[in-house]
Scaffold this active site. Structure first.
Site, PDB file in Angstrom:
ATOM      1  N   ILE A  14       0.830  -1.198   0.000  1.00 19.12           N
ATOM      2  CA  ILE A  14       0.000   0.000   0.000  1.00 19.12           C
ATOM      3  C   ILE A  14       0.872   1.259   0.000  1.00 19.12           C
ATOM      4  O   ILE A  14       0.508   2.285  -0.590  1.00 19.12           O
ATOM      5  CB  ILE A  14      -0.989   0.002   1.195  1.00 19.12           C
ATOM      6  CG1 ILE A  14      -2.003   1.139   1.039  1.00 19.12           C
ATOM      7  CG2 ILE A  14      -0.252   0.096   2.514  1.00 19.12           C
ATOM      8  CD1 ILE A  14      -2.880   1.034  -0.183  1.00 19.12           C
ATOM      9  N   ALA A  15       2.057   1.200   0.624  1.00 23.32           N
ATOM     10  CA  ALA A  15       2.979   2.337   0.584  1.00 23.32           C
ATOM     11  C   ALA A  15       3.427   2.609  -0.849  1.00 23.32           C
ATOM     12  O   ALA A  15       3.517   3.769  -1.279  1.00 23.32           O
ATOM     13  CB  ALA A  15       4.194   2.064   1.477  1.00 23.32           C
ATOM     14  N   ARG A  16       3.696   1.558  -1.593  1.00 24.06           N
ATOM     15  CA  ARG A  16       4.077   1.718  -3.007  1.00 24.06           C
ATOM     16  C   ARG A  16       2.930   2.287  -3.828  1.00 24.06           C
ATOM     17  O   ARG A  16       3.120   3.157  -4.669  1.00 24.06           O
ATOM     18  CB  ARG A  16       4.496   0.372  -3.595  1.00 24.06           C
ATOM     19  CG  ARG A  16       5.920   0.004  -3.290  1.00 24.06           C
ATOM     20  CD  ARG A  16       6.332  -1.273  -3.992  1.00 24.06           C
ATOM     21  NE  ARG A  16       7.778  -1.349  -4.053  1.00 24.06           N
ATOM     22  CZ  ARG A  16       8.538  -1.650  -3.000  1.00 24.06           C
ATOM     23  NH1 ARG A  16       7.965  -1.899  -1.833  1.00 24.06           N
ATOM     24  NH2 ARG A  16       9.855  -1.691  -3.123  1.00 24.06           N
ATOM     25  N   ARG A  36      11.874   0.471   9.267  1.00 29.02           N
ATOM     26  CA  ARG A  36      12.806  -0.118  10.220  1.00 29.02           C
ATOM     27  C   ARG A  36      13.992  -0.738   9.505  1.00 29.02           C
ATOM     28  O   ARG A  36      15.008  -1.056  10.127  1.00 29.02           O
ATOM     29  CB  ARG A  36      12.076  -1.157  11.072  1.00 29.02           C
ATOM     30  CG  ARG A  36      11.060  -0.531  12.021  1.00 29.02           C
ATOM     31  CD  ARG A  36      10.279  -1.563  12.791  1.00 29.02           C
ATOM     32  NE  ARG A  36       9.403  -0.942  13.770  1.00 29.02           N
ATOM     33  CZ  ARG A  36       8.526  -1.594  14.520  1.00 29.02           C
ATOM     34  NH1 ARG A  36       8.422  -2.909  14.393  1.00 29.02           N
ATOM     35  NH2 ARG A  36       7.767  -0.954  15.376  1.00 29.02           N
ATOM     36  N   TYR A  57      11.070   5.550  11.967  1.00 32.99           N
ATOM     37  CA  TYR A  57       9.934   6.425  11.697  1.00 32.99           C
ATOM     38  C   TYR A  57      10.113   7.781  12.389  1.00 32.99           C
ATOM     39  O   TYR A  57       9.667   8.814  11.875  1.00 32.99           O
ATOM     40  CB  TYR A  57       8.640   5.754  12.161  1.00 32.99           C
ATOM     41  CG  TYR A  57       8.380   4.443  11.457  1.00 32.99           C
ATOM     42  CD1 TYR A  57       8.429   4.342  10.067  1.00 32.99           C
ATOM     43  CD2 TYR A  57       8.104   3.290  12.189  1.00 32.99           C
ATOM     44  CE1 TYR A  57       8.198   3.132   9.419  1.00 32.99           C
ATOM     45  CE2 TYR A  57       7.861   2.071  11.552  1.00 32.99           C
ATOM     46  CZ  TYR A  57       7.921   2.011  10.172  1.00 32.99           C
ATOM     47  OH  TYR A  57       7.695   0.818   9.527  1.00 32.99           O
ATOM     48  N   HIS A  78       0.316   2.079  13.931  1.00 41.48           N
ATOM     49  CA  HIS A  78      -0.180   3.389  13.508  1.00 41.48           C
ATOM     50  C   HIS A  78       0.032   4.463  14.560  1.00 41.48           C
ATOM     51  O   HIS A  78       0.468   5.576  14.255  1.00 41.48           O
ATOM     52  CB  HIS A  78      -1.674   3.305  13.161  1.00 41.48           C
ATOM     53  CG  HIS A  78      -1.952   2.637  11.852  1.00 41.48           C
ATOM     54  ND1 HIS A  78      -3.224   2.501  11.340  1.00 41.48           N
ATOM     55  CD2 HIS A  78      -1.127   2.047  10.945  1.00 41.48           C
ATOM     56  CE1 HIS A  78      -3.164   1.880  10.172  1.00 41.48           C
ATOM     57  NE2 HIS A  78      -1.904   1.581   9.928  1.00 41.48           N
ATOM     58  N   LYS A  96      -6.237   3.180   6.763  1.00 39.18           N
ATOM     59  CA  LYS A  96      -7.358   2.599   7.510  1.00 39.18           C
ATOM     60  C   LYS A  96      -7.005   1.172   7.956  1.00 39.18           C
ATOM     61  O   LYS A  96      -6.185   0.503   7.309  1.00 39.18           O
ATOM     62  CB  LYS A  96      -8.624   2.641   6.652  1.00 39.18           C
ATOM     63  CG  LYS A  96      -8.514   1.909   5.307  1.00 39.18           C
ATOM     64  CD  LYS A  96      -8.746   0.440   5.457  1.00 39.18           C
ATOM     65  CE  LYS A  96      -8.338  -0.373   4.269  1.00 39.18           C
ATOM     66  NZ  LYS A  96      -8.164  -1.798   4.551  1.00 39.18           N
ATOM     67  N   ASP A 174      -9.650  -5.100   8.384  1.00 36.93           N
ATOM     68  CA  ASP A 174      -9.110  -4.869   7.047  1.00 36.93           C
ATOM     69  C   ASP A 174     -10.190  -4.807   5.975  1.00 36.93           C
ATOM     70  O   ASP A 174     -10.155  -3.959   5.089  1.00 36.93           O
ATOM     71  CB  ASP A 174      -8.104  -5.962   6.684  1.00 36.93           C
ATOM     72  CG  ASP A 174      -6.675  -5.459   6.749  1.00 36.93           C
ATOM     73  OD1 ASP A 174      -6.195  -4.960   5.721  1.00 36.93           O
ATOM     74  OD2 ASP A 174      -6.068  -5.544   7.818  1.00 36.93           O
TER      75      ASP A 174
END
Length: 317
Positions: A14-16, A36, A57, A78, A96, A174
């Site tokens: 999802i980051a990509r 990390r 982070y 999160h 989310k 999810d």
């Protein structure tokens, strides 16, 4: 005017995806990636054209060149990342669900409000133009029922994040957030919830289905599963019109509107204007305007959803 600059916390799928959406959006760029793993951070930073990569982070959030942080870590992390970003005064778009549990979500919101920092749950379904058209269309009359399902068969692996309780696993957090979220958007919060389902050997919810009940007989039927493939579509029925939201209903490209006094109407999504673009634009606009919350995805509604999902999970125990 300089580009609105994002930092991305984590390097998963999802980051990509969201990182690519940032790069594609005019006036935005990715300035840094944090993980990390410094190697993974550097690899994604190179892929997205970001100058900086950080092995923590906290270091990412401290980067003075960043306007906002996109939190793409597993749910259980999160709060940690959002807390660092809020302390650094960065706007926060948090994937989310907002957190792994109600307590973490409440703390995150309290921190953002106390600091006067923008925070929003990345509920991209709400920013999909077709979903927005359905929600705003007065031709439905009174919406009486919503039905939505989201399910796929995922082989059981206790190490996989969706099966691992310590990572916030389970179908409800999810997957369930989408059908529950569609009902919340169109009908509000229910007066009563009746759920059934089953648990995985690890203790997370493997499947869940049931009714959200509203005053005057209005209702929503929701169904989610990690055990079986569902239709993954939705329907919205009003007193004057209905909508069939074709799969995947949480990111639809086509919606069919029909009614007794109208010819079937098809809504088609512009591929360049999906929900990712909408939520990114909302964060930028709010940051520039000095807003600390979004009217499209309010924090109180994110908190209410966390409570509703927790209640649904408790009924499966």
């Amino acid at each position: 005017m300089r580009d609105f600059t994002w930092g991305i916390a984590a390097t998963g799928g999802i980051a990509r995806t969201v990182g690519a959406a940032i790069v594609a959006e005019p006036g935005m760029r990715v300035g840094a990636v944090g993980s990390r793993s410094p190697l993974r951070a550097r690899a994604l930073a190179d892929e997205l054209g970001a100058e900086s990569a950080y092995g923590s982070y906290e270091a990412l959030c401290a980067d003075p060149a960043l306007d906002a942080i996109y939190v793409a870590t597993p749910h259980a992390q999160h709060l940690q990342v959002a807390e660092a970003a809020i302390a650094a005064g960065k706007s926060v778009l948090c994937e989310k669900p907002l957190a792994a549990d109600v307590a973490d979500a409440e703390r995150m919101v309290a921190l953002a409000r106390a600091a006067g920092v923008f925070l929003m749950e990345a509920m991209w379904m709400r920013f999909n133009p077709l979903i927005q058209q359905v929600a705003a269309d007065p031709r439905f009359g009174e919406i009486r029922s919503v039905r939505a399902s989201f399910g796929f068969a995922l082989p059981y692996d206790p190490a996989h994040r969706l099966w691992a309780p310590e990572l916030g696993g389970g179908a409800l957090l999810d997957l369930g957030i989408y059908p529950f979220g569609l009902a919340q958007l169109l009908l509000g919060m229910p007066a009563e919830l009746r759920m059934a389902g089953s648990l995985a050997p690890s203790g997370v919810d493997a499947e869940a289905g049931g009714l959200l009940l509203y005053p005057d007989g209005r209702r929503a039927l929701v169904d989610v599963s990690l055990l079986a493939h569902h239709a993954n579509d939705a329907s919205v029925v009003g007193t004057s019109m209905r909508a069939d939201i074709l799969a995947p209903f949480w990111a639809p490209q086509r919606v069919l509107l029909s009614g007794p006094s109208m010819e079937t109407e098809e809504l088609v999504l512009d591929p360049a204007d999906n929900g990712y673009a909408g939520e990114l634009r909302e964060v930028r606009a709010a940051t520039v305007e000095g807003r600390t919350e979004s009217a499209i995805m309010p924090l109180d509604e994110s908190l209410a959803m966390m409570g509703l999902l927790a209640e649904a999970r408790a009924q499966l125990a």
